[in-house]
Design a protein around this motif. Structure first.
Motif, short mmCIF file in Angstrom:
data_model
loop_
_atom_site.label_atom_id
_atom_site.label_comp_id
_atom_site.label_asym_id
_atom_site.label_seq_id
_atom_site.Cartn_x
_atom_site.Cartn_y
_atom_site.Cartn_z
N TYR A 32 0.82 -1.20 0.00
CA TYR A 32 0.00 0.00 0.00
C TYR A 32 0.85 1.26 0.00
CZ TYR A 32 -2.58 3.68 2.39
OH TYR A 32 -3.11 4.87 2.75
N PHE A 33 2.02 1.21 0.64
CA PHE A 33 2.86 2.39 0.74
C PHE A 33 3.86 2.47 -0.39
CE2 PHE A 33 6.48 -0.08 1.96
CZ PHE A 33 5.95 -1.16 2.63
N GLN A 34 3.73 1.65 -1.47
CA GLN A 34 4.81 1.51 -2.42
C GLN A 34 5.19 2.81 -3.13
OE1 GLN A 34 4.30 1.71 -5.91
NE2 GLN A 34 2.12 1.94 -5.84
N ARG A 81 -7.63 14.41 -2.76
CA ARG A 81 -8.22 13.17 -3.29
C ARG A 81 -7.36 11.97 -2.91
NH1 ARG A 81 -10.05 15.02 -9.44
NH2 ARG A 81 -11.69 16.49 -8.81
N ARG A 82 -6.05 12.11 -3.00
CA ARG A 82 -5.16 11.02 -2.56
C ARG A 82 -5.37 10.71 -1.09
NH1 ARG A 82 -1.45 13.70 -5.95
NH2 ARG A 82 -0.51 14.83 -4.22
N ASP A 83 -5.44 11.75 -0.28
CA ASP A 83 -5.64 11.56 1.16
C ASP A 83 -6.96 10.88 1.46
OD1 ASP A 83 -3.21 12.80 1.56
OD2 ASP A 83 -4.06 14.74 2.13
N GLN A 84 -8.00 11.22 0.69
CA GLN A 84 -9.31 10.61 0.89
C GLN A 84 -9.24 9.10 0.67
OE1 GLN A 84 -12.16 12.13 1.84
NE2 GLN A 84 -13.48 10.33 1.66
N VAL A 85 -8.55 8.69 -0.39
CA VAL A 85 -8.40 7.26 -0.67
C VAL A 85 -7.61 6.59 0.46
CG1 VAL A 85 -7.42 5.55 -2.25
CG2 VAL A 85 -8.59 7.56 -3.16
N THR A 86 -6.51 7.21 0.85
CA THR A 86 -5.67 6.64 1.92
C THR A 86 -6.45 6.48 3.21
OG1 THR A 86 -3.68 7.65 0.97
CG2 THR A 86 -3.58 7.00 3.29
N ASP A 87 -7.18 7.52 3.60
CA ASP A 87 -7.94 7.48 4.85
C ASP A 87 -9.04 6.43 4.81
OD1 ASP A 87 -6.34 9.54 5.73
OD2 ASP A 87 -7.82 11.12 5.37
N THR A 88 -9.69 6.30 3.65
CA THR A 88 -10.76 5.30 3.52
C THR A 88 -10.20 3.89 3.59
OG1 THR A 88 -12.03 6.84 2.13
CG2 THR A 88 -12.68 4.52 2.08
N CYS A 89 -9.08 3.66 2.94
CA CYS A 89 -8.46 2.34 2.99
C CYS A 89 -8.08 1.98 4.42
CB CYS A 89 -7.22 2.31 2.10
SG CYS A 89 -7.58 2.37 0.33
N ARG A 90 -7.54 2.95 5.14
CA ARG A 90 -7.12 2.71 6.52
C ARG A 90 -8.34 2.45 7.42
NH1 ARG A 90 -4.48 7.17 7.24
NH2 ARG A 90 -2.47 6.35 6.54
N ALA A 91 -9.39 3.24 7.24
CA ALA A 91 -10.58 3.12 8.10
C ALA A 91 -11.37 1.86 7.81
CB ALA A 91 -11.47 4.35 7.92
N CYS A 269 -6.30 0.35 -2.72
CA CYS A 269 -5.79 0.14 -1.37
C CYS A 269 -4.48 -0.64 -1.38
CB CYS A 269 -6.83 -0.56 -0.50
SG CYS A 269 -8.22 0.50 -0.07
N HIS A 270 -4.08 -1.13 -2.54
CA HIS A 270 -2.79 -1.80 -2.68
C HIS A 270 -1.83 -0.98 -3.54
CE1 HIS A 270 -5.44 -5.11 -1.49
NE2 HIS A 270 -4.37 -5.76 -1.10
N ILE A 271 -2.37 -0.26 -4.48
CA ILE A 271 -1.57 0.59 -5.38
C ILE A 271 -1.93 2.03 -5.08
CG2 ILE A 271 -1.10 1.19 -7.77
CD1 ILE A 271 -2.01 -1.66 -8.52
N TYR A 334 -21.36 -1.07 -3.30
CA TYR A 334 -20.54 0.00 -3.88
C TYR A 334 -20.07 1.02 -2.83
CZ TYR A 334 -21.94 -1.86 -8.38
OH TYR A 334 -22.12 -2.70 -9.45
N LYS A 335 -20.24 0.68 -1.57
CA LYS A 335 -19.96 1.62 -0.49
C LYS A 335 -18.53 2.16 -0.52
CE LYS A 335 -20.16 2.03 4.57
NZ LYS A 335 -20.53 1.31 5.83
N LEU A 336 -17.56 1.28 -0.73
CA LEU A 336 -16.17 1.73 -0.72
C LEU A 336 -15.89 2.73 -1.83
CD1 LEU A 336 -13.81 -1.24 0.20
CD2 LEU A 336 -14.23 0.87 1.45
N ASP A 337 -16.50 2.55 -2.99
CA ASP A 337 -16.32 3.51 -4.07
C ASP A 337 -16.89 4.87 -3.69
OD1 ASP A 337 -15.05 1.61 -5.57
OD2 ASP A 337 -16.51 1.58 -7.21
N PHE A 338 -18.05 4.87 -3.03
CA PHE A 338 -18.62 6.13 -2.56
C PHE A 338 -17.68 6.83 -1.59
CE2 PHE A 338 -22.75 4.51 -4.06
CZ PHE A 338 -23.34 5.68 -4.54
#
Length: 352
Positions: A32-34, A81-91, A269-271, A334-338
């Motif tokens: 995830y951190f690659q 937008r990047r932070d939003q994806v990162t935070d959602t993956c973590r949460a 969440c992996h890339i 589709y919750k994660l996409d939202f």
């Protein structure tokens, strides 16, 4: 030493250990951190700094180390937008990262442009035809100049573009680390309605009618006629929704790419994607990518009016006949996409 640096060093040690273990089998380990470090300077074996791609700055350099120190509003937007994806993956780590590794087959949607050091994950029903056309121009080395002169069916021929799964594991990891990775997303239910309209209401899509329409009607329609079971060309939206939320469907096989979730197609969440473009700001975001790639002086994202485009109002109408129970179940799919891409729950939904 700063805690963040210590954490990165610890992660790198883990990365090397796991990668060494897995290289014997055909498993690709993607962390995830690659791309968290976004290295823009690479050192060759002779100790000479290689900073530039063909005498110019790479897209990653342009994005993370702009010549002007003050970030533009566009750069700030994409960082959010990047932070939003990162935070959602973590949460939602338990839900979003059930699989800790990806195989090369998971990377078949990631199109590679070697010359401009770009990786584009295409998502059907999010302007992917035009973006594939652009990638053909970028990778064609002069064979194409005007993306709109490329027929749509030619843009979807797999042999015309190289995808990341065609590389060796070391080559894959090198490109994930060094190339600028981007994707485009769309409001999930608007994309879903667009897929339904295109694949089930157009008479020419007989392959979808045969493969999916007949199956949907057989499972979801009581007292279906023999003609409907044979042709599968009159699937109702309510039947399509019932098919998507049916547990049997999800156990049977992965969703078709046209209605598969973005997080399952592109694995955000992996890339760690460097840019997340949106359908709602398609032209601006696309031209920003081209600017970072250094081609904006001669290549622009093709725009044209399309009256048949699925809109929010149209999506609202399609959901009017969907029960609140089915709406709730579909939202969970589709919750994660939202959440990942910062789309709010639509006002027309009646969630239980």
């Amino acid at each position: 030493m700063k805690p963040a640096l210590l954490e990165v060093m610890r992660m790198n040690r883990i990365c090397r250990m796991v990668l060494a273990t897995c290289l014997g089998s055909f498993i690709l380990v993607i962390f995830y951190f690659q791309s968290m470090l976004h290295p823009v300077m690479r050192r060759n074996p002779f100790g000479v700094d290689i900073c530039c791609r063909k005498g110019s700055r790479s897209p990653l350099q342009e994005l993370y180390n702009p010549i002007q120190l003050e970030l533009s509003n566009t750069a700030v937007l994409h960082q959010m937008r990047r932070d939003q994806v990162t935070d959602t993956c973590r949460a939602n780590s338990a839900m979003s990262r059930k699989r800790r590794v990806l195989t090369p087959n998971d990377l078949k949607h990631l199109v590679v442009d070697e010359d401009h050091e770009l990786i584009y994950c295409y998502v059907p029903k999010v302007a992917c035809t035009n973006w594939k056309r652009l990638m053909m121009v970028l990778t064609g080395r002069g064979k194409y100049s005007d993306p709109m002169e490329i027929p749509a069916n030619e843009a979807h021929v797999s042999a015309n573009l190289k995808t990341l799964n065609q590389y060796s594991i070391p080559e894959i990891n090198h490109r994930l680390k060094s190339y600028m990775k981007f994707l485009f997303v769309r409001e999930p239910f608007e994309r879903l309605v667009s897929a339904y309209r295109n694949k089930f209401t157009q008479k020419y899509n007989t392959s979808f009618h045969k493969r999916y329409g007949t199956k949907i009607i057989k499972r979801q329609r009581k007292n279906a006629t023999q003609e409907a079971l044979r042709k599968g060309d009159d699937v109702k939206f309510e039947e399509f929704v019932a098919y998507l939320i049916d547990p049997h469907t999800q156990r049977e096989e992965p969703f078709n790419e046209h209605w598969q979730t973005v997080y399952s197609l592109c694995h955000p969440c992996h890339i760690r994607y460097d840019l997340v473009g949106k359908y709602e700001t398609l032209e601006e975001d696309s031209n920003y990518v081209l600017q970072l790639a250094g081609v904006s002086s001669y290549l622009k994202f093709p725009t044209y009016a399309k009256s048949t485009r699925t809109t929010d109002e149209m999506t609202t109408e399609f959901f009017q006949n969907i029960s609140s129970e089915h709406q709730t179940q579909l939202y969970e799919v589709y919750k994660l996409d939202f959440l990942m891409f910062n789309y709010s729950v639509p006002n027309y939904l009646k969630l239980e």
